[in-house]
Design an enzyme around this catalytic site. Structure first.
Site, PDB file in Angstrom:
ATOM      1  N   HIS A  46      79.170 -10.037 -45.806  1.00  0.00           N
ATOM      2  CA  HIS A  46      78.908  -8.672 -46.276  1.00  0.00           C
ATOM      3  C   HIS A  46      79.361  -7.624 -45.274  1.00  0.00           C
ATOM      4  O   HIS A  46      78.826  -7.532 -44.174  1.00  0.00           O
ATOM      5  CB  HIS A  46      77.411  -8.504 -46.539  1.00  0.00           C
ATOM      6  CG  HIS A  46      77.083  -7.336 -47.416  1.00  0.00           C
ATOM      7  ND1 HIS A  46      76.950  -7.444 -48.786  1.00  0.00           N
ATOM      8  CD2 HIS A  46      76.887  -6.028 -47.137  1.00  0.00           C
ATOM      9  CE1 HIS A  46      76.664  -6.259 -49.302  1.00  0.00           C
ATOM     10  NE2 HIS A  46      76.624  -5.377 -48.321  1.00  0.00           N
ATOM     11  N   ASP A  48      80.411  -3.347 -45.333  1.00  0.00           N
ATOM     12  CA  ASP A  48      80.349  -2.139 -46.165  1.00  0.00           C
ATOM     13  C   ASP A  48      81.426  -1.111 -45.837  1.00  0.00           C
ATOM     14  O   ASP A  48      81.277   0.065 -46.187  1.00  0.00           O
ATOM     15  CB  ASP A  48      78.965  -1.488 -46.044  1.00  0.00           C
ATOM     16  CG  ASP A  48      78.004  -2.006 -47.099  1.00  0.00           C
ATOM     17  OD1 ASP A  48      78.364  -1.992 -48.286  1.00  0.00           O
ATOM     18  OD2 ASP A  48      76.895  -2.440 -46.737  1.00  0.00           O
ATOM     19  N   GLU A 151      77.514  -5.379 -55.027  1.00  0.00           N
ATOM     20  CA  GLU A 151      76.159  -5.364 -54.471  1.00  0.00           C
ATOM     21  C   GLU A 151      75.174  -4.674 -55.416  1.00  0.00           C
ATOM     22  O   GLU A 151      74.880  -3.497 -55.270  1.00  0.00           O
ATOM     23  CB  GLU A 151      76.125  -4.688 -53.100  1.00  0.00           C
ATOM     24  CG  GLU A 151      74.774  -4.876 -52.410  1.00  0.00           C
ATOM     25  CD  GLU A 151      74.727  -4.252 -51.031  1.00  0.00           C
ATOM     26  OE1 GLU A 151      75.623  -3.481 -50.706  1.00  0.00           O
ATOM     27  OE2 GLU A 151      73.765  -4.541 -50.298  1.00  0.00           O
ATOM     28  N   HIS A 178      70.012  -4.236 -56.062  1.00  0.00           N
ATOM     29  CA  HIS A 178      69.989  -3.593 -54.742  1.00  0.00           C
ATOM     30  C   HIS A 178      68.535  -3.217 -54.484  1.00  0.00           C
ATOM     31  O   HIS A 178      67.652  -4.055 -54.723  1.00  0.00           O
ATOM     32  CB  HIS A 178      70.965  -2.399 -54.680  1.00  0.00           C
ATOM     33  CG  HIS A 178      71.158  -1.904 -53.284  1.00  0.00           C
ATOM     34  ND1 HIS A 178      70.696  -0.691 -52.860  1.00  0.00           N
ATOM     35  CD2 HIS A 178      71.727  -2.490 -52.199  1.00  0.00           C
ATOM     36  CE1 HIS A 178      70.984  -0.539 -51.566  1.00  0.00           C
ATOM     37  NE2 HIS A 178      71.603  -1.620 -51.146  1.00  0.00           N
ATOM     38  N   HIS A 219      68.348  -8.846 -51.221  1.00  0.00           N
ATOM     39  CA  HIS A 219      67.727  -7.652 -51.826  1.00  0.00           C
ATOM     40  C   HIS A 219      66.708  -7.942 -52.933  1.00  0.00           C
ATOM     41  O   HIS A 219      65.951  -7.052 -53.314  1.00  0.00           O
ATOM     42  CB  HIS A 219      68.764  -6.669 -52.405  1.00  0.00           C
ATOM     43  CG  HIS A 219      69.454  -5.835 -51.382  1.00  0.00           C
ATOM     44  ND1 HIS A 219      68.816  -4.819 -50.722  1.00  0.00           N
ATOM     45  CD2 HIS A 219      70.737  -5.872 -50.905  1.00  0.00           C
ATOM     46  CE1 HIS A 219      69.685  -4.250 -49.876  1.00  0.00           C
ATOM     47  NE2 HIS A 219      70.846  -4.884 -49.960  1.00  0.00           N
ATOM     48  N   HIS A 240      73.534 -11.357 -47.175  1.00  0.00           N
ATOM     49  CA  HIS A 240      73.123 -10.653 -45.941  1.00  0.00           C
ATOM     50  C   HIS A 240      71.602 -10.538 -45.877  1.00  0.00           C
ATOM     51  O   HIS A 240      71.028  -9.505 -46.142  1.00  0.00           O
ATOM     52  CB  HIS A 240      73.813  -9.293 -45.804  1.00  0.00           C
ATOM     53  CG  HIS A 240      73.602  -8.315 -46.920  1.00  0.00           C
ATOM     54  ND1 HIS A 240      73.796  -8.630 -48.240  1.00  0.00           N
ATOM     55  CD2 HIS A 240      73.220  -7.006 -46.912  1.00  0.00           C
ATOM     56  CE1 HIS A 240      73.536  -7.568 -48.991  1.00  0.00           C
ATOM     57  NE2 HIS A 240      73.172  -6.571 -48.217  1.00  0.00           N
ATOM     58  N   ASP A 347      76.543  -7.288 -42.457  1.00  0.00           N
ATOM     59  CA  ASP A 347      76.206  -5.965 -43.016  1.00  0.00           C
ATOM     60  C   ASP A 347      76.826  -4.839 -42.189  1.00  0.00           C
ATOM     61  O   ASP A 347      76.388  -3.682 -42.282  1.00  0.00           O
ATOM     62  CB  ASP A 347      74.675  -5.778 -43.107  1.00  0.00           C
ATOM     63  CG  ASP A 347      74.244  -4.924 -44.305  1.00  0.00           C
ATOM     64  OD1 ASP A 347      75.121  -4.360 -44.984  1.00  0.00           O
ATOM     65  OD2 ASP A 347      73.035  -4.806 -44.540  1.00  0.00           O
TER      66      ASP A 347
HETATM   67 ZN   LIG Z   1      72.621  -4.539 -48.721  1.00  0.00          ZN
END
Ligand SMILES: [Zn+2]
Length: 402
Positions: A46, A48, A151, A178, A219, A240, A347
């Site tokens: 993961h 971003d 995600e 999420h 999540h 993650h 992450d």
């Molecule tokens: Zn996340």
């Protein structure tokens, strides 16, 4: 007898106190660790970076040319190479909060477009991968295999048709939720309403199995984790997430679920965020999603809200974690689920506070070193760095073929 117990207790207290007080020494990478690291296919679950482009409305990649060092970010190509990253899942994340869901579908398509164009913008270094065979081939060519994960199930607006189209666009995992509970799945950081998954949620998991899209349980609530593990016929991933027993944030994975992940042949890819790995920091981050919702109400304007949020975070800094705290989570998952069921899901560029010695994507060799320091052999280290994830993805491909 009493004295013995007393002495034992004292001794125990002393050990505890020393562990808490004396900082563990920094990790120094040796040629031995580097050699193992170079042999591995390092997979991160993961990252971003695509969100950073969206935040700046920069689909032309002008703010951040990742061919050059970008100290404001955790990620750029020179540091990805230094970190020996072989395969990266880029997150197509869009906000679930306070928006009509149909907006999320459009935003998600735009994020996938950003990832596709990012890959095209750096053809000498990145290449889109949708299979394990792709990853191996691209790695052999000296490039970074680039994969797409969506995600949050808000991205499909309750539509299995949208899910199928996402698969065709190259998406190989979807995180079921999420931070918000959906019509069909409960989040770890919102009020539950489905006792895990609704009947539609069960169907979506089955459809993901059929397509060959990995079911990502980061999540989601513990009830959703267990429910999805009952339904799925393929191994699941946590792209993650860290261990709840060490840091009791609701989006970390509890021990009973770790055992189910072992039985499912799945994987938990540890999240590097200080607020998820350090118990003192968890106490501060537990209410973070709740707090952010308050800010959304208070500051409807997104720009104003971001400024206020930054200020709030500055006034409430987290205590500092270091690489040892992260590797403690790997150790714990190995102890409970086994060495075949842990991986890395940093992450990066989706988190603020990173542990000391894990500041950015150049840091992965230090994890290899620390695993060596803790007595892991080469075979185990290669699994943790990426081998486990490749095995899981291969099994998901096989399930789809059936
Ligand atoms: Zn996340």
């Amino acid at each position: 007898m009493k004295h013995v117990i007393f002495a034992f207790t004292l001794c125990f207290l002393f050990v505890e106190a020393t562990q808490a007080q004396s900082p563990r020494p920094p990790v120094v990478v040796t040629p031995e660790a580097l050699a193992i690291h170079r042999e591995a296919i390092v997979v991160d679950g993961h990252n971003d970076l695509p969100w950073q482009y969206r935040k700046r409305n920069d689909g032309a990649f002008r703010t951040y040319d990742i061919a050059r060092p970008q100290p404001e970010l955790h990620t750029d190509l020179p540091r990805l190479k230094q970190g020996g990253v072989g395969a990266q899942f880029w997150a197509a994340y869009v906000r679930a909060e306070a928006r009509p869901r149909v907006q999320a579908v459009k935003d998600t398509l735009e994020q996938i477009d950003i990832i596709h164009r990012l890959i095209q913008a750096y053809p000498a270094d990145l290449e889109l991968a949708t299979t394990v065979a792709d990853i191996r081939r691209i790695r052999k060519a000296g490039k970074i295999a680039s994969l797409i994960g969506v995600e949050g199930g808000h991205s499909i607006d309750n539509s299995p048709g949208v899910l199928r189209k996402l698969y065709q666009l190259g998406v190989r995992y979807m995180t079921l939720t999420h931070s918000e509970t959906l019509d069909w799945a409960d989040s770890a950081t919102d009020t539950p309403k489905n006792h895990g998954l609704s009947p539609l949620g069960e169907d979506i998991v089955r459809e993901m199995n059929r397509l060959g899209m990995m079911v990502d349980l980061s999540h989601v609530s513990a009830a959703t984790m267990k429910h999805a593990l009952r339904i799925t016929t393929a191994p699941v991933i946590f792209s993650h997430s860290s261990a709840f027993a060490l840091a009791d944030h609701p989006r970390n994975v509890p021990d009973d679920v770790l055992k189910l992940v072992r039985d499912n042949r799945g994987i938990v890819m540890v999240n590097f965020y200080t607020g998820f790995i350090l118990p003192e920091a968890v106490r501060m981050t537990r209410g973070m999603f709740e707090k952010y919702r308050e800010f959304e109400k208070k500051y409807p304007d997104e720009k104003e809200r971001e400024i206020a949020w930054k200020q709030y975070r500055k006034e409430n800094p987290l205590p500092k974690a270091n690489i040892h705290h992260l590797v403690d989570h790997i150790d714990h998952i190995v102890k409970v689920a086994g060495v075949d069921h842990v991986g890395l899901g940093s992450d990066y560029d989706g988190i603020t506070d990173t542990p000391t010695q894990l500041e950015d994507v150049a840091s992965y060799p230090r994890i290899t070193q620390e695993l060596l320091n803790r007595g892991y052999n080469k075979e185990a280290i290669l699994k943790i760095l990426g081998g486990n994830m490749l095995r899981v993805m291969e099994a998901v491909e096989q399930t789809a073929k059936k």
